[in-house]
Enzyme design. Structure first.
Site, PDB file in Angstrom:
ATOM      1  N   THR A  13       0.830  -1.215   0.000  1.00 37.88           N
ATOM      2  CA  THR A  13       0.000   0.000   0.000  1.00 37.88           C
ATOM      3  C   THR A  13       0.866   1.267   0.000  1.00 37.88           C
ATOM      4  OG1 THR A  13      -1.634  -1.222   1.283  1.00 37.88           O
ATOM      5  CG2 THR A  13      -1.878   1.160   1.233  1.00 37.88           C
ATOM      6  N   LYS A 105       7.219   1.920  12.196  1.00 39.72           N
ATOM      7  CA  LYS A 105       7.262   2.318  13.605  1.00 39.72           C
ATOM      8  C   LYS A 105       7.741   1.187  14.502  1.00 39.72           C
ATOM      9  CE  LYS A 105       3.343   0.997  11.909  1.00 39.72           C
ATOM     10  NZ  LYS A 105       2.102   1.384  11.294  1.00 39.72           N
ATOM     11  N   GLU A 129       9.673   9.968   9.564  1.00 41.53           N
ATOM     12  CA  GLU A 129       8.489  10.801   9.819  1.00 41.53           C
ATOM     13  C   GLU A 129       7.192  10.011   9.692  1.00 41.53           C
ATOM     14  OE1 GLU A 129       8.172  14.395  10.591  1.00 41.53           O
ATOM     15  OE2 GLU A 129       6.310  13.363  11.092  1.00 41.53           O
ATOM     16  N   VAL A 132       5.117   7.828  12.593  1.00 44.73           N
ATOM     17  CA  VAL A 132       4.196   8.340  13.614  1.00 44.73           C
ATOM     18  C   VAL A 132       3.222   9.319  12.974  1.00 44.73           C
ATOM     19  CG1 VAL A 132       4.021   9.567  15.808  1.00 44.73           C
ATOM     20  CG2 VAL A 132       5.999   8.104  15.379  1.00 44.73           C
ATOM     21  N   GLY A 134       1.177   8.884  10.432  1.00 48.76           N
ATOM     22  CA  GLY A 134       0.967   8.766   8.980  1.00 48.76           C
ATOM     23  C   GLY A 134       1.450  10.007   8.246  1.00 48.76           C
ATOM     24  N   GLY A 187      -6.954  -0.478   3.993  1.00 42.77           N
ATOM     25  CA  GLY A 187      -5.484  -0.445   4.052  1.00 42.77           C
ATOM     26  C   GLY A 187      -4.957   0.273   5.285  1.00 42.77           C
ATOM     27  N   ASP A 201       0.602  -0.895  18.270  1.00 43.11           N
ATOM     28  CA  ASP A 201       1.013   0.081  17.260  1.00 43.11           C
ATOM     29  C   ASP A 201       1.101   1.491  17.880  1.00 43.11           C
ATOM     30  OD1 ASP A 201       1.246   0.849  14.271  1.00 43.11           O
ATOM     31  OD2 ASP A 201      -0.403   2.092  14.972  1.00 43.11           O
ATOM     32  N   LYS A 205       4.492   4.003  18.478  1.00 42.45           N
ATOM     33  CA  LYS A 205       4.572   5.417  18.092  1.00 42.45           C
ATOM     34  C   LYS A 205       4.814   6.304  19.315  1.00 42.45           C
ATOM     35  CE  LYS A 205       1.568   4.454  14.145  1.00 42.45           C
ATOM     36  NZ  LYS A 205       0.168   4.291  13.704  1.00 42.45           N
ATOM     37  N   GLY A 307      -3.003   4.943   5.547  1.00 47.82           N
ATOM     38  CA  GLY A 307      -3.448   4.910   4.147  1.00 47.82           C
ATOM     39  C   GLY A 307      -2.331   5.267   3.191  1.00 47.82           C
TER      40      GLY A 307
HETATM   41  N1  HSE Z   1      -2.185   0.436  11.316  1.00 48.59           N
HETATM   42  C1  HSE Z   1      -1.815   1.799  11.457  1.00 48.59           C
HETATM   43  C2  HSE Z   1      -3.060   2.602  11.820  1.00 48.59           C
HETATM   44  C3  HSE Z   1      -1.223   2.312  10.170  1.00 48.59           C
HETATM   45  O1  HSE Z   1      -4.172   2.059  11.765  1.00 48.59           O
HETATM   46  O2  HSE Z   1      -2.922   3.755  12.160  1.00 48.59           O
HETATM   47  C4  HSE Z   1      -0.464   3.586  10.330  1.00 48.59           C
HETATM   48  O3  HSE Z   1       0.658   3.435  11.145  1.00 48.59           O
END
Ligand code: HSE
Length: 446
Positions: A13, A105, A129, A132, A134, A187, A201, A205, A307
């Protein structure tokens, strides 16, 4: 024309998004940089799938090992994700004198402290960058824009999948599992979505943000972490009746004396935030990072946290930062013009302790299932009083067929240790079921 030559690992992606920007925005990037960024090689296990992009000038391979060593690559973009083999590829690329940009991350949180010195040793840069927030340039804002401040707190909605799920559960009464499936299709979710919903996750971050905010080492393993999988639509409704929304927050705060930070508080959990706060307005897959500093006061960075296109935007911004100061064959000198990756010069980064969870001070939301009989609430509140925990609000719902009723309580501030001691005593009462939901509340967020 000087240029920087990019090798890309992973055409999923985000990788597809990065390739798209490098191809479609080539002219804009050249005008901003005064030099060109050229995609020379791409490695992926699946090169047959049509990504709708023209790779005729790009070397395609299924061998990432070739790219991390290639003579004609100056900068490697790692978008494979996960700990291994991403770590090995990045380490090899750095050791071969290649700059590295990653959105990973997990990699930075777990292995950053080994990879930064390796980059420094080889005179190359490491950009992360996109790891953290996106597409939000929040690391740059914290590292550079807020550099004049002692950081008082960092609050982050850092996982798009969780925010998407909580928003849909709140607005549409949607079922948790259905919304998770939708987030996966869009995605947003990790390959293993338990990383999203169990808070891992977000903890990756947060550990990066906390280390950058306080000049400490990245200590992912020490982040207190709880996910959203136990939150029900009824908790969201109860919180709403009390004037709060539930968000999965990453929280970092400094502790110390006389302005000297000697410990860092780091926690990730579903959190009640006032419904009229700015953080409560952050919905869907959007992320936000709220950084408060002693001079700047509250700042907030908002945008798409996941995304293809937003995350690729942050990856390419890092490539451009490096390209601005380093070109093919320019040698390592340019890296010295970049801010240190973690915002403090390496010799000044400290090994700060993580505040023990029992010492964290918080307000709480408690959901207890109790027998609907006289004296139960009195017994519960007497334990709370005994532990010196003061109540802000309480509500009792209708009786269910099993004669047990949910009781929701909001407390004022107390320590986690004290709260846990009270809960142990409360669940020992014969009329209280063991299954207590403890959520934390932050009423001071902006
Ligand atoms: N899986 C993560 C989220 C993707 O949903 O934010 C971005 O790091």
């Amino acid at each position: 024309m000087t240029e920087i030559r990019v090798g890309l690992l992973g055409l999923g992606t985000i990788g597809t998004g990065v390739a798209r920007i490098l191809i479609e925005q080539e002219e804009l990037m050249r005008r901003r940089l005064g030099k060109s960024v050229r995609l020379v090689a791409v490695a992926d296990r699946d090169l047959t799938r049509d990504r709708g992009l023209d790779f005729s000038d790009v070397r395609l391979t299924d061998d990432a090992n070739e790219i991390v060593r290639a003579e004609d690559v100056d900068l490697v973009v790692e978008l494979i994700g996960g700990y291994e083999p991403a770590r090995s590829f990045v380490a090899t690329a750095l050791a071969h004198g290649k700059h590295v940009v990653t959105a990973n991350k997990a990699l930075v949180a777990k292995h950053g402290e080994d990879l930064f010195p390796l980059a420094a040793e080889h005179g190359v840069a490491m950009g992360f960058e996109a790891a953290v927030g996106g597409g939000i340039p929040c690391l740059k804002a914290l590292r550079e824009g807020c550099a004049a401040n002692a950081i008082e707190s960092v609050y982050g909605i850092l996982n798009g999948t969780c925010n998407f799920i909580l928003t849909k559960m709140e607005n549409e009464g949607a079922d948790y599992a259905d919304v998770l499936k939708e987030a996966q299709q869009l995605g947003y979710a990790e390959a293993d979505p338990t990383f999203d919903v169990e808070g891992i996750d977000t903890a990756h971050k947060l550990s990066i943000l906390a280390a950058m905010a306080y000049g400490s080492k990245i200590k992912f393993d020490e982040v207190f972490t709880e996910g959203i999988s136990r939150i029900t639509a009824s908790d969201i409704a109860s919180a709403s009746e009390l004037g709060y929304r539930i968000k999965l927050l990453g929280i970092a705060k400094p502790h110390g004396v006389n302005g000297e930070v000697n410990a860092v508080e780091m926690r990730v959990h579903p959190t009640l935030v006032p419904a009229d706060s700015q953080l409560a307005q952050v919905s869907d897959s959007y992320n936000a990072v709220q950084v408060s500093g002693d001079f700047v006061e509250h700042t907030m960075y908002f945008g798409r946290g996941a995304g293809e296109r937003p995350t690729a935007s942050a990856v390419v911004a890092d490539i451009m930062d490096i390209a601005r100061v380093c070109s093919s064959g320019s040698g390592p000198d340019g890296v010295a013009h970049l801010a240190p990756p973690m915002g403090f010069v390496d010799a000044e980064r400290r090994d700060l302790a993580t505040l023990p969870v029992a010492d964290v001070e918080c307000e709480y939301y408690l959901r207890l299932m109790v027998q609907d009989q006289p004296g139960v609430i009195a017994a519960v509140t007497s334990i709370l009083a005994d532990q010196r925990i003061s109540l802000e609000a309480m509500s009792q719902k209708e009786r269910s067929a099993a004669n047990s009723v949910p009781v929701v309580m909001l407390t004022h501030e107390t320590t986690e240790g004290n709260l846990q001691a009270a809960i142990s005593r409360i669940i020992a009462l014969p009329a209280v079921e063991e299954d207590v939901l403890i959520l934390r509340k932050e009423s001071k967020v902006a």
